[in-house]
Motif scaffolding. Structure first.
Motif, mmCIF file in Angstrom:
data_model
loop_
_atom_site.group_PDB
_atom_site.id
_atom_site.type_symbol
_atom_site.label_atom_id
_atom_site.label_comp_id
_atom_site.label_asym_id
_atom_site.label_seq_id
_atom_site.Cartn_x
_atom_site.Cartn_y
_atom_site.Cartn_z
ATOM 1 N N ALA A 17 -6.570 61.477 2.336
ATOM 2 C CA ALA A 17 -5.889 63.235 1.932
ATOM 3 C C ALA A 17 -4.645 63.378 0.712
ATOM 4 C CB ALA A 17 -5.334 63.131 3.669
ATOM 5 N N ASP A 18 -3.553 62.874 0.933
ATOM 6 C CA ASP A 18 -2.606 62.513 0.534
ATOM 7 C C ASP A 18 -2.543 63.111 -0.547
ATOM 8 O OD1 ASP A 18 -1.394 63.000 3.229
ATOM 9 O OD2 ASP A 18 0.271 61.386 2.383
ATOM 10 N N LEU A 19 -3.295 61.710 -1.403
ATOM 11 C CA LEU A 19 -3.944 61.275 -3.190
ATOM 12 C C LEU A 19 -4.842 62.846 -3.998
ATOM 13 C CD1 LEU A 19 -4.322 59.517 -5.956
ATOM 14 C CD2 LEU A 19 -6.176 58.799 -4.350
ATOM 15 N N ILE A 20 -5.483 63.176 -2.857
ATOM 16 C CA ILE A 20 -6.548 64.728 -3.187
ATOM 17 C C ILE A 20 -5.600 65.415 -3.365
ATOM 18 C CG2 ILE A 20 -8.541 65.197 -2.238
ATOM 19 C CD1 ILE A 20 -9.523 63.098 -0.679
ATOM 20 N N ALA A 21 -4.928 65.568 -2.026
ATOM 21 C CA ALA A 21 -3.934 66.578 -2.744
ATOM 22 C C ALA A 21 -3.060 67.084 -3.565
ATOM 23 C CB ALA A 21 -3.228 67.164 -1.230
ATOM 24 N N GLN A 22 -2.405 66.019 -4.107
ATOM 25 C CA GLN A 22 -1.836 65.493 -4.811
ATOM 26 C C GLN A 22 -2.314 66.355 -6.727
ATOM 27 O OE1 GLN A 22 0.766 61.746 -5.431
ATOM 28 N NE2 GLN A 22 1.465 62.175 -7.648
ATOM 29 N N VAL A 23 -3.724 65.117 -6.369
ATOM 30 C CA VAL A 23 -4.557 65.538 -7.762
ATOM 31 C C VAL A 23 -4.586 66.847 -8.027
ATOM 32 C CG1 VAL A 23 -6.479 64.599 -9.031
ATOM 33 C CG2 VAL A 23 -4.625 62.934 -7.952
ATOM 34 N N ALA A 24 -5.289 68.033 -7.026
ATOM 35 C CA ALA A 24 -5.553 68.795 -6.800
ATOM 36 C C ALA A 24 -4.346 70.035 -7.611
ATOM 37 C CB ALA A 24 -6.277 69.650 -5.517
ATOM 38 N N ALA A 25 -3.449 69.471 -6.882
ATOM 39 C CA ALA A 25 -2.146 70.227 -7.163
ATOM 40 C C ALA A 25 -1.757 70.585 -8.278
ATOM 41 C CB ALA A 25 -1.226 70.195 -6.445
ATOM 42 N N GLU A 32 -9.299 72.893 -0.421
ATOM 43 C CA GLU A 32 -9.088 72.601 1.427
ATOM 44 C C GLU A 32 -8.961 71.575 2.343
ATOM 45 O OE1 GLU A 32 -10.194 74.622 5.863
ATOM 46 O OE2 GLU A 32 -10.930 75.622 4.107
ATOM 47 N N ILE A 33 -8.370 70.767 2.689
ATOM 48 C CA ILE A 33 -8.577 69.021 2.644
ATOM 49 C C ILE A 33 -8.634 69.831 3.882
ATOM 50 C CG2 ILE A 33 -7.895 66.919 2.620
ATOM 51 C CD1 ILE A 33 -6.629 67.633 0.379
ATOM 52 N N VAL A 34 -10.578 68.585 4.392
ATOM 53 C CA VAL A 34 -9.981 69.085 6.448
ATOM 54 C C VAL A 34 -10.348 67.694 6.595
ATOM 55 C CG1 VAL A 34 -12.186 69.434 8.368
ATOM 56 C CG2 VAL A 34 -11.733 71.221 5.909
ATOM 57 N N LYS A 35 -9.945 67.170 7.637
ATOM 58 C CA LYS A 35 -9.254 65.303 7.971
ATOM 59 C C LYS A 35 -10.545 66.051 9.407
ATOM 60 C CE LYS A 35 -4.838 64.747 6.754
ATOM 61 N NZ LYS A 35 -3.700 64.511 7.479
ATOM 62 N N ILE A 36 -11.728 64.844 9.555
ATOM 63 C CA ILE A 36 -12.840 63.879 10.619
ATOM 64 C C ILE A 36 -11.957 63.522 11.397
ATOM 65 C CG2 ILE A 36 -14.343 64.028 11.268
ATOM 66 C CD1 ILE A 36 -15.423 66.317 8.969
ATOM 67 N N GLU A 37 -11.715 62.885 12.475
ATOM 68 C CA GLU A 37 -11.564 61.845 13.194
ATOM 69 C C GLU A 37 -12.142 61.215 14.251
ATOM 70 O OE1 GLU A 37 -7.207 62.505 14.245
ATOM 71 O OE2 GLU A 37 -6.439 62.414 11.663
ATOM 72 N N ASP A 69 -8.992 58.925 -10.869
ATOM 73 C CA ASP A 69 -9.479 59.253 -11.726
ATOM 74 C C ASP A 69 -11.234 60.181 -11.195
ATOM 75 O OD1 ASP A 69 -8.430 58.820 -14.115
ATOM 76 O OD2 ASP A 69 -9.060 56.673 -14.405
ATOM 77 N N GLN A 70 -11.229 58.891 -10.001
ATOM 78 C CA GLN A 70 -12.581 59.396 -8.780
ATOM 79 C C GLN A 70 -12.425 61.238 -8.225
ATOM 80 O OE1 GLN A 70 -12.152 55.736 -6.576
ATOM 81 N NE2 GLN A 70 -14.771 56.346 -6.782
ATOM 82 N N VAL A 71 -10.954 61.332 -7.977
ATOM 83 C CA VAL A 71 -10.501 62.504 -7.425
ATOM 84 C C VAL A 71 -10.988 64.049 -8.554
ATOM 85 C CG1 VAL A 71 -8.838 63.698 -6.449
ATOM 86 C CG2 VAL A 71 -9.243 61.719 -5.539
#
Length: 79
Positions: A17-25, A32-37, A69-71
């Protein structure tokens, strides 16, 4: 753009989740990152190994922290 991170809250799930947020920024892409636990919801996506990533209601990754790169590819495909 909504990206779901499926996982029970483990370190790899948080790192994903942190990586996706960082790369997107860095790419200037609003996400919007939604965590499903909850396991019932995770299994509902057909996922048995976490972390997993869902983009556009499609599971695009599972079982490990994705690469930067995937993100970027996911962010560009959904643009």
């Amino acid at each position: 753009m909504e990206i779901k991170v499926l996982g029970t809250g483990c370190a790899k799930c948080k790192a994903t989740a942190d990586l996706i947020a960082q790369v997107a920024a860095e790419a200037g892409k609003p996400v919007e990152i939604v965590k499903i636990e909850e396991m019932r919801q995770i299994v509902g996506y057909g996922v048995m190994t976490t972390p997993a990533v869902v983009v556009g209601e499609k599971v695009v990754h599972k079982g490990a922290v994705p690469s930067r790169d995937q993100v970027l590819v996911w962010l560009q495909e959904e643009a």
